[in-house]
Design an enzyme around this catalytic site. Sequence first.
Site, short mmCIF file in Angstrom:
data_model
loop_
_atom_site.label_atom_id
_atom_site.label_comp_id
_atom_site.label_asym_id
_atom_site.label_seq_id
_atom_site.Cartn_x
_atom_site.Cartn_y
_atom_site.Cartn_z
N HIS A 315 0.75 -1.22 0.18
CA HIS A 315 0.13 -0.11 0.06
C HIS A 315 1.06 1.32 -0.03
O HIS A 315 1.80 1.22 0.84
CB HIS A 315 -0.93 -0.09 1.26
CG HIS A 315 -2.17 0.94 1.39
ND1 HIS A 315 -1.68 2.35 1.40
CD2 HIS A 315 -3.29 0.87 1.24
CE1 HIS A 315 -3.10 2.72 1.37
NE2 HIS A 315 -3.68 2.09 1.29
N ARG A 335 -5.66 10.39 0.23
CA ARG A 335 -5.41 10.91 -1.27
C ARG A 335 -6.55 10.88 -2.16
O ARG A 335 -6.51 11.99 -3.12
CB ARG A 335 -4.44 9.64 -1.89
CG ARG A 335 -2.96 9.53 -1.11
CD ARG A 335 -2.29 8.52 -1.64
NE ARG A 335 -2.62 7.20 -1.13
CZ ARG A 335 -2.79 5.87 -1.74
NH1 ARG A 335 -3.00 6.10 -2.98
NH2 ARG A 335 -3.17 4.90 -1.23
#
Length: 530
Positions: A315, A335
């Site tokens: 990740h 994000r």
Amino acid sequence: MEWAKSLIKKVEDTRQTRLTAPAPELSADESQALLEKYHPDYSGQTRSLCVGPNAGDDEFFPQELADMLESASILPADFQPTPDIETDVLILGGGGSAASAALALEGSGLTVHLATKLRLGDSNTVMAEGGIQSALGHDDSPRRHFADSFVGGHGANDSGLLKILCESGPNEIQRLTELGCLFDRTEDGRFRLRLGGGASLPRVLACRDYTGLEIMRVLRDAVRLTSVTLLEESPALELLDDGEGNVSGAVLWDRKNNKTVCVSARAVLLATGGAGQLRLQGFGTSNHIGATADGLTLAYRQNCRLVHANSFQYHPSGACYPPALAGRLVTEAIRSLGAQVVNREGRHFVSEMTFRDVLSSAIIREVKEGRGVETPTGSSGVWLDTPLIDIKHGPGALRQQFPGLFHRWEPFGIDPSKLPILIFPTLHYQNGGIRINEFCQTDAPGLWASGEATGGVHGTNRLMGNSLLDVVAFGRRAGEHIRDHLPSRKPITTNNADRFRSELNIKRSNAVKGPLLFPKAMNVNINIGD
Ligand code: MEZ
């Protein structure tokens, strides 16, 4: 963060320009080149297998996983199983998939035992933060969900399994909501949908940044209200077979009493989760403490083939600093709301919404090529410009949507709404695993598998939110199929495990013992005193 003052200034100085500039996009060729040069799957710290169904294939597994797959049984060679428990269905695992299977079996009249390594709920499910995908948005459809996931998975997905996953989404969300799961909603009462990396439109439902915990909360309560017998603190050491290849039970380790418990079962479901705690190549992990590839290790001894089990998801936003948080997840949802990834020069070097494997590779490249930020404790990462969220969405937006982030960073004197935080890829997910068919049957009759332990549905790169959907959809499906196709009771032997042991003795004399059960650093002494 005094030590980083001048570096943080560079992030602040470039913020205004970055706000309006388009995100740097990569072509397909550039992405592939990045993967091959920097993604840990391509690092070469791998080996092929010489024992078991995947032996001799042109496939290279991370050393740590290969060692587990070719590990020797923890049980003594002369172990003779006799049933301590007889049940119809034995579910191995304590997360969302095991719980969903148990719920599907309730009311069937079958006896069901659910054995977990620690307690019910202790699993990767509770570690999942950002959400669960389901095609519920305006203009969305399971077909579109399928297309996004197939592209994201590099076209390596099992299309039959992926179709089931995407079509299951809306019903699974309805079931979870009926169980009391409190998904975030907009002011007019509709589900709030987030955009996940690689998705063509917002499709991720969330409960702030603790979605998996909330889903597991309702599943666990529901399972506790069923007639299922829970065997907690009882990890599986071996699967048992009838001497003719059919799986017919398992040997558990009753940790509290330090004794083995043999279970005779007409069907066994492996819902044992992932492998992040194998800490491949020394990476930090976002995984639960029990994620040690036990299901893969045990199924492999029963002649079950593995699919894409050499493909891992790192990740992109694992915590890099402070050291106490190293490897912890910083959800992709931050994000997706607009926090940019920025190098030590304050440069926005890649789109944060590109596929996870590509973004992780780009971050690793920045660090390797000296454009990362070195911390006082020796780790390096890049910035996630979290203050952008309040700038883009209004004061307090970051705290409102991501309370868990503040809970973790504030004790270290870092307010992520004011300061960027440091991230580096963390070992997050096992993209592949045990081969299953559309009913979750493995290659070994009598053995079903579901959730992260399985391979195929996500190809070689899973999209955000597809794992929580996977665990509930396929856990339920496995439970329903077992209910309707329950085999007869068979004898219990260690034949398959013994055969595997003999093959190991010939081909791999230095085999370690497995499954690992707990991370090496925990120093758990597995001393079987029957
Ligand atoms: O599915 C995931 O891996 C997920 C939702 C992770 C996250 O970034 O929150």
